[in-house]
Design a protein around this motif. Structure first.
Motif, short mmCIF file in Angstrom:
data_model
loop_
_atom_site.label_atom_id
_atom_site.label_comp_id
_atom_site.label_asym_id
_atom_site.label_seq_id
_atom_site.Cartn_x
_atom_site.Cartn_y
_atom_site.Cartn_z
N PHE B 160 29.42 43.32 17.80
CA PHE B 160 29.81 42.59 16.83
C PHE B 160 31.35 41.73 16.62
CE2 PHE B 160 30.03 40.73 12.67
CZ PHE B 160 28.57 40.59 12.38
N ALA B 191 33.55 41.55 9.64
CA ALA B 191 32.39 42.08 10.41
C ALA B 191 31.52 42.96 9.34
CB ALA B 191 33.29 43.28 11.54
N GLY B 194 28.06 43.55 10.27
CA GLY B 194 27.75 44.33 11.39
C GLY B 194 27.87 45.71 10.93
N GLY B 267 19.78 44.40 14.22
CA GLY B 267 20.96 45.29 15.00
C GLY B 267 19.99 45.86 16.20
#
Lengths: 308, 276
Positions: B160, B191, B194, B267
């Motif tokens: 990420f 982020a 993520g 993911g």
């Protein structure tokens, strides 16, 4: 970017380029150190300690004695271990090929737009998120030779009942079925990601040239998807080699030793018989097998990339 | 006209294909639900009874009464939350550092951790915990669960942070921010998606883990998967309570998957992560 760092670090450092780069990177060390300590303790220490232990004769509660490579010699001649390798390879081959084929079909299906696609995809990935022990229990109940729902289903379509996990010759294919059910979604997801990244120009060109859907799949999709297929293949192979939870819960290696893979053999040696030295040697050999296969597959990947 | 019929036939075929793909996935869960809502008589009937009529909830009550189930549920919650929380605290900065330093060697360690069988960590750690006298507490289980959660978080965050544009942080650095401030106030907020993905996946794979607690847990420190597996060993044929327990264990992760399917797909597609 290079300019701003140069001014920050000053002219003196700029004179020695490699060192300057080194210092620049080093500033980020402290981000990694705490995590590094944990990785060292929980991951790297076990690796090293296992190699050390594998050279000892050590039963829990007994004396620890240095035996050098004797555990490895014993392994090479241990028929039970050698058979577990064969079983693992048999299980792995089936648990790789079938999910790859089904996963590709599923990815192609989910790459198309259709009503309720989101819901269908979510349901499709549920097996891989579910708790393995829980689903293994349900499968066990379905495999029951007299009362299980699977034999009833076979009967409905006019097939003879199967012994499923209760007979030596059907136990591994049955466990493969559970593994396929469990992990095909991961293959599908990796390939779906690959399909989403493909360019559309070649397809349009092929359509103008009058290619059939199968031709454009064979000559465009497959070659372009090759790198993703290899990634999925690597991940699936490693996971199939490592399969433990469902096998252990459903059969514990039985009947007899008919479904005893390397991982199950390892578990029994370590935590049922407490032969910790011997089991450590199994870990080292098992890990080497996995690394070797991973290297072969990574090498394939590099070749696919180079040709692509 | 012919083409239209062909297209409709094709669509029906395609729909049937999708159904064949989805059916096995859903059927197993529906059968689990069905078994958990029937009494023992219906569960062992042949031919099988599919629709519980009327549905009974005795199985669930029995699970809670007989098996110390609540205690094991609390254990599972403590273990998974702690292991995930620690992994985020440690792994997010580490992923950032690795991305910034382009430390490929560190990435290789994480990759090898991903391919090592979970069982192989257990012999050394089992001995270690015995020697330092941690057995009988939840600590060994939490520590071993870090073996699953930390690599997942580092791997996802690394990818990420590598994908984030560097300009904003560099602007902050030029303005006199320390690298920690640049991380904390510039990179980390960016982020967040993520971190969400990493948290969800780390939690699920920690929750689902069986082997670590199976070896390390004592009577008081079992997690849910271990407790449910023990029920099988002792109650071979009482399918109702067994299915009810299995359903209770896996329901939280199934719900989480349904709620966060977009993040999970994202993911998993990126990393091909899986614990243990």
């Amino acid at each position: 970017m290079a300019g701003s760092t140069a001014t920050l670090d000053g002219a003196a450092a700029a004179a020695v380029t490699p060192r300057r780069r080194n210092n620049y990177a080093r500033r980020y060390w402290w981000f990694v150190v705490p995590c590094g300590v944990v990785v060292l303790g929980t991951i790297i220490f076990p690796w090293i300690f296992t190699i050390y232990m594998s050279m000892h004769d050590f039963k829990l509660g007994g004396e620890r004695e240095w035996v050098g490579h004797a555990n490895y010699v014993k392994l090479v001649t241990d028929e039970r271990f050698l058979y577990s390798i064969l079983r693992t390879l048999y299980f792995t081959a089936l648990s790789v090929v079938i999910p790859m084929v089904l996963g590709l079909l599923a990815a192609l299906a989910f790459a198309r737009k259709f009503p309720m696609r989101g819901l269908a995809r979510t349901i499709f990935i549920l097996p891989m998120m579910a708790t393995p022990v829980a689903v293994a229990l349900v499968w066990t109940m379905m495999f029951h030779p007299q009362l299980g729902v699977l034999n009833w289903l076979l009967q409905q379509v006019g097939l003879p009942p199967s012994m499923w996990v209760y007979a030596p010759d059907t136990v591994i294919p049955t466990l493969v079925m559970v593994e396929v059910w469990h992990w095909t979604p991961l293959v599908m997801l990796i390939l779906l990601g690959g399909l989403a990244s493909l360019p559309i120009d070649p397809y349009e060109a092929a359509k103008i040239d009058g290619a059939t859907p199968f031709q454009s799949f064979w000559h465009i999709t497959l070659p372009l998807l090759a790198p993703f297929l290899v990634v999925a293949l690597i991940i699936r192979t490693i996971d199939a080699l490592k399969a433990f939870d469902t096998i252990y819960v459903i059969t514990q290696g039985g009947p007899g030793t008919a479904s005893e893979t390397i991982n199950i053999f390892l578990y029994l040696q370590a935590f049922a018989y407490y032969n910790l030295g011997y089991a450590s040697a199994v870990v080292v050999v098992f890990f080497s097998i996995i690394i070797m296969l991973a290297m072969v597959l990574l090498w394939t990947r590099a070749r696919v990339k180079a040709s692509g | 006209m012919m083409r239209k019929i062909n297209r409709i036939a094709g669509n029906i075929g395609f729909g049937f294909g999708v159904l064949m793909l989805v059916a096995p996935a859903i059927t197993v869960f529906l059968w689990m639900l069905s078994l958990s809502l029937k009494n023992e008589l219906d569960n062992t009937d042949y031919p099988p009874v599919f629709i519980p009529n009327p549905p009974v909830f005795d199985n669930f009550a029995e699970v809670f009464e007989r098996n110390n189930f609540l205690k094991y549920a609390i254990n599972s919650v403590i273990v998974s939350f702690t292991a995930t929380g620690l992994a985020i605290l440690l792994g997010v900065p580490a992923g950032y550092g690795i991305a910034k330093m382009k430390a490929t060697k560190a990435a290789v360690v994480i990759l090898i951790a991903r391919i090592t069988p979970g069982l192989s960590y257990l012999i050394p750690l089992f001995l270690l915990f015995q020697w330092i006298g941690l057995t009988g507490t939840l600590a060994p289980i939490i520590i071993t669960h870090l073996v699953i959660t930390v690599p997942i978080v580092v791997w996802i965050m690394m990818g990420f942070f590598e994908g984030l544009p560097a300009e904003l942080e560099e602007a902050a650095l030029v303005d006199g921010a320390t690298i920690w401030q640049a991380f904390r106030h510039v990179a980390m907020p960016l982020a967040k998606p993520g971190i969400t993905v990493a948290t969800i996946l780390a939690f699920i794979f920690s929750w689902n883990n069986f082997i670590f607690a199976m070896v390390l847990a004592g009577r008081e420190t079992r997690t849910l998967p271990v407790a449910v597996n023990n029920m099988l060993t002792f109650e071979q044929i009482s399918w109702g309570p067994l299915s009810a327990a299995a359903l209770l264990v896996t329901a939280p992760v199934l719900l989480l998957t349904l709620l966060a399917q977009k993040q999970i797909v994202e993911g998993l597609t990126a990393g091909g992560v899986k614990g243990g």
